[in-house]
Design a protein around this motif. Structure first.
Motif, short mmCIF file in Angstrom:
data_model
loop_
_atom_site.label_atom_id
_atom_site.label_comp_id
_atom_site.label_asym_id
_atom_site.label_seq_id
_atom_site.Cartn_x
_atom_site.Cartn_y
_atom_site.Cartn_z
N HIS A 1 0.83 -1.20 0.00
CA HIS A 1 0.00 0.00 0.00
C HIS A 1 0.86 1.26 0.00
N ARG B 1 1.06 3.97 -2.95
CA ARG B 1 0.53 5.30 -2.61
C ARG B 1 1.61 6.36 -2.85
N HIS C 1 -5.18 5.01 5.08
CA HIS C 1 -6.05 5.13 3.90
C HIS C 1 -6.74 6.49 3.83
N CYS D 1 -7.99 9.88 2.82
CA CYS D 1 -8.22 10.24 1.41
C CYS D 1 -7.00 10.89 0.75
C1 HEM Z 1 -15.48 15.32 -1.17
C2 HEM Z 1 -14.68 14.53 -1.78
C3 HEM Z 1 -14.09 13.25 -1.21
C4 HEM Z 1 -14.46 12.52 -0.11
C5 HEM Z 1 -15.60 12.79 0.86
C6 HEM Z 1 -13.56 11.38 -0.03
C7 HEM Z 1 -13.59 10.42 0.96
C8 HEM Z 1 -12.67 9.41 1.12
C9 HEM Z 1 -12.63 8.50 2.25
C10 HEM Z 1 -13.62 8.49 3.41
C11 HEM Z 1 -11.58 7.66 2.07
C12 HEM Z 1 -11.08 6.57 3.04
C13 HEM Z 1 -11.61 5.20 2.77
C14 HEM Z 1 -11.13 4.18 3.81
O1 HEM Z 1 -10.70 4.49 4.91
O2 HEM Z 1 -11.20 2.98 3.51
C15 HEM Z 1 -10.96 8.03 0.81
C16 HEM Z 1 -9.88 7.39 0.25
C17 HEM Z 1 -9.39 7.72 -0.99
N1 HEM Z 1 -9.73 8.81 -1.79
FE1 HEM Z 1 -11.11 10.18 -1.38
N2 HEM Z 1 -12.69 11.43 -1.09
C18 HEM Z 1 -12.98 12.56 -1.83
C19 HEM Z 1 -12.33 13.00 -2.97
C20 HEM Z 1 -11.30 12.34 -3.58
C21 HEM Z 1 -10.61 12.80 -4.74
C22 HEM Z 1 -10.88 14.11 -5.50
C23 HEM Z 1 -9.69 11.85 -5.04
C24 HEM Z 1 -8.71 11.91 -6.18
C25 HEM Z 1 -8.38 11.53 -7.08
C26 HEM Z 1 -9.79 10.79 -4.05
C27 HEM Z 1 -9.03 9.64 -4.00
C28 HEM Z 1 -9.00 8.76 -2.95
C29 HEM Z 1 -8.13 7.58 -2.92
C30 HEM Z 1 -7.16 7.15 -3.99
C31 HEM Z 1 -8.38 6.94 -1.69
C32 HEM Z 1 -7.71 5.66 -1.18
C33 HEM Z 1 -6.51 6.01 -0.37
C34 HEM Z 1 -5.85 4.80 0.26
O3 HEM Z 1 -6.47 3.74 0.38
O4 HEM Z 1 -4.68 4.94 0.64
N3 HEM Z 1 -10.78 11.12 -3.17
N4 HEM Z 1 -11.63 9.12 0.27
#
Ligand code: HEM
Length: 401
Positions: free
Chosen positions: A92, A96, A348, A350
Motif C-alpha cells: 500500500h 501510494r 487510507h 483520502c
Molecule cells: C469530497 C470529496 C471526497 C471525499 C468525501 C472522499 C472520501 C474518502 C474516504 C472516506 C476515504 C477513506 C476510505 C477508507 O478508509 O477505507 C478516501 C480514500 C481515498 N480517496 Fe477520497 N474522497 C474525496 C475525494 C477524492 C478525490 C478528489 C480523489 C482523487 C483523485 C480521491 C481519491 C482517494 C483515494 C485514492 C483513496 C484511497 C486512499 C488509500 O487507500 O490509501 N478522493 N476518500
C-alpha cells in the motif's frame, strides 16, 4: 451482501428525512451497542470515534484486504490489484507513494486557474435561468473534468466517463439482491475498465505528461506495475475522485440553506469557506463508512472480536460522537473539525483530500461570486446506494449580483 455497507439492516435510510432518524438511531448505537454484530450479516460495526480510529490506525489487525476472506473466485485480488483502498502495507505504502506527489496541497494548487475556469463556465451556462440543479449543472461535471484532465483522458471521452460513474451510482439497496441489477453494475464496471485498458496501452506506447503515463513507467520494488494494476488504479482515482466530490457540494448548499446565519457569515468572509467545508464533511459526510477485516483476535471497545471478522467503520456515526465533538449535532463552521472522518483516517486517509478541498472551495466561491443569494427549492432526491449519503438532485433558485 455488500461489504461496503455501513450499519445494519434495520438502520433507517438516510434518504428518509435527510438523516435525522438515522442520527437518532446511531446515537442509540453509540450509547448502548458501540461495538455491535449484526445477527443477519454477521458484520460487526464500530460506532464510536475512538474505536473507529483505533481500527483505521491499526492495519496489521484491521486489514483492508477483504478479498483474502471471501469465498471462491472473489477470494483473489484479481478485481482489486492496484486498488489502494483494498491493500495493506507494505505494498500500500509503495503504491501510494507513487501518486501522492501529484495530490499534495502544493501540487493541486497549480490546478486552481483551470478548475476556476471550468466552474465559471458551468455556472455561466445556467446563469440566465435563475435556477439550477447543483448536482447536474455543477458538481457532477466539475470533478470528472478535473480528474479526466489529471489522468490525461481525452476530453471527447469525458461524457462517457460521467455516464459510467452515474450508472455505477444508480442502483439502490434493494436492487443489490437482484441478479439482473448486479449484472448491470458488473457490466458497467467491465466496460469502464476495458476502456481504461485501451487508454493505458495507448499511453504505454506513447507516454505524455499525465498521471496514467507516469504510472505505466513507474516501478515498485524494481518491478513495473502490471497493466491490470495501472488500469485498476486509474479506475479507483476516477471513481474515488468523482462520485464523492459530486455529492459534497449539494450537502454544503443544503446545510448552509438550513443554517442561514452560517451562510451569511461565509458570504461576508470568504476566509470561512475552508471551515464550512470541513464542518460539512463532519456534519454531512458523503462516505458513510468503510469495511476492514480482523487478521487476529482483537479487543475493541471492550468486545472480543475473533480473527476473520468483517468490521464496518461507521464514519457518519464517529462524526457525531458526543464524546469526541462537543455539541456534536450542532453545525458550527468555527469548530475545530479536523478530526472528522469525512476523509477517513490512518493510512487510507483520502489521497485526494487536497484536491477535493480545492474543488469544493472553488465551487462555493464561484456560486457566491455569481449569485447574490441562492436557496434550495423542493426536496432533494437522494441516492439509496449503500455507503454514500448525498443528493443526486438538489434544485436551487438564485439571483445575480
Ligand atoms: C469530497 C470529496 C471526497 C471525499 C468525501 C472522499 C472520501 C474518502 C474516504 C472516506 C476515504 C477513506 C476510505 C477508507 O478508509 O477505507 C478516501 C480514500 C481515498 N480517496 Fe477520497 N474522497 C474525496 C475525494 C477524492 C478525490 C478528489 C480523489 C482523487 C483523485 C480521491 C481519491 C482517494 C483515494 C485514492 C483513496 C484511497 C486512499 C488509500 O487507500 O490509501 N478522493 N476518500
Amino acid at each position: 451482501m455488500d461489504l461496503r455497507q455501513t450499519g445494519i439492516a434495520t438502520a433507517p435510510a438516510y434518504s428518509l428525512d435527510r438523516g435525522r432518524s438515522l442520527h437518532r438511531w446511531l446515537r442509540d448505537m453509540r450509547l448502548n451497542h458501540p461495538v455491535h454484530r449484526d445477527p443477519l450479516t454477521r458484520v460487526w460495526t464500530l460506532y464510536r470515534h475512538r474505536d473507529i480510529t483505533r481500527a483505521t490506525a491499526g492495519p496489521a489487525a484491521f486489514s483492508s484486504e477483504l478479498w483474502r476472506y471471501l469465498p471462491g473466485e472473489m477470494g483473489t485480488d484479481a478485481l482489486t490489484a492496484g486498488n489502494l483502498t483494498a491493500m495493506d502495507p507494505p505494498r500500500h505504502r509503495l503504491l501510494r507513494d507513487l501518486v501522492s506527489r501529484s495530490f499534495t496541497a502544493r501540487a493541486v494548487a497549480e490546478l486552481r486557474p483551470r478548475i476556476t475556469a471550468i466552474a465559471a463556465d458551468l455556472i455561466a451556462a445556467v446563469a440566465d435561468r435563475g435556477e439550477m440543479d447543483v448536482v447536474a449543472d455543477l458538481s457532477d461535471p466539475l470533478p470528472v473534468l478535473v480528474i479526466g484532465d489529471l489522468l490525461g483522458l481525452p476530453r471527447e471521452e469525458w461524457g462517457l466517463l460521467r455516464g459510467w460513474a452515474q450508472r455505477l451510482l444508480s442502483f439502490d439497496k434493494g436492487d443489490l439482491m437482484d441478479g439482473a441489477v448486479r449484472k448491470r453494475v458488473e457490466d458497467t464496471q467491465k466496460e469502464l475498465l476495458d476502456h481504461l485498458r485501451i487508454h493505458v496501452r495507448r499511453r504505454r506506447a506513447d507516454p505524455q505528461e499525465d498521471l496514467i503515463s507516469r504510472l505505466t513507467r513507474a516501478e515498485v520494488g524494481g518491478e513495473r506495475l502490471t497493466e491490470e494494476e495501472v488500469v485498476n488504479f486509474a479506475d479507483l482515482l476516477l471513481l474515488a475522485g468523482h462520485v464523492t466530490t459530486t455529492l459534497l457540494p449539494a450537502n454544503i448548499v443544503l446545510t448552509l440553506d438550513e443554517h442561514p446565519d452560517a451562510a451569511a457569515e461565509v458570504r461576508a468572509d470568504r476566509a470561512l469557506i475552508p471551515g464550512a467545508i470541513e464542518e460539512t464533511l463532519r456534519y454531512r459526510p458523503v462516505i458513510v463508512g468503510n469495511t476492514r477485516v480482523t487478521t487476529r483476535a482483537v479487543t475493541v471497545g471492550g468486545e472480543q472480536l475473533p480473527a476473520g471478522q468483517f468490521v464496518s467503520l461507521s464514519f457518519i456515526s464517529g462524526n457525531r460522537d458526543e464524546q469526541h465533538f462537543a455539541d456534536a449535532d450542532r453545525f458550527d463552521i468555527h469548530r475545530d473539525a479536523r478530526k472528522h472522518l469525512g476523509f477517513g483516517h490512518g493510512i487510507h486517509y483520502c489521497l485526494g483530500a487536497p484536491l477535493a478541498r480545492l474543488e469544493l472551495a472553488i465551487a462555493l466561491e464561484t456560486m457566491l461570486d455569481r449569485f447574490s443569494r441562492f436557496e434550495a427549492t423542493g426536496t432533494p432526491v437522494y441516492y439509496d446506494t449503500p455507503g454514500v449519503a448525498g443528493p443526486r438532485s438538489l434544485r436551487i433558485t438564485f439571483r445575480h449580483h
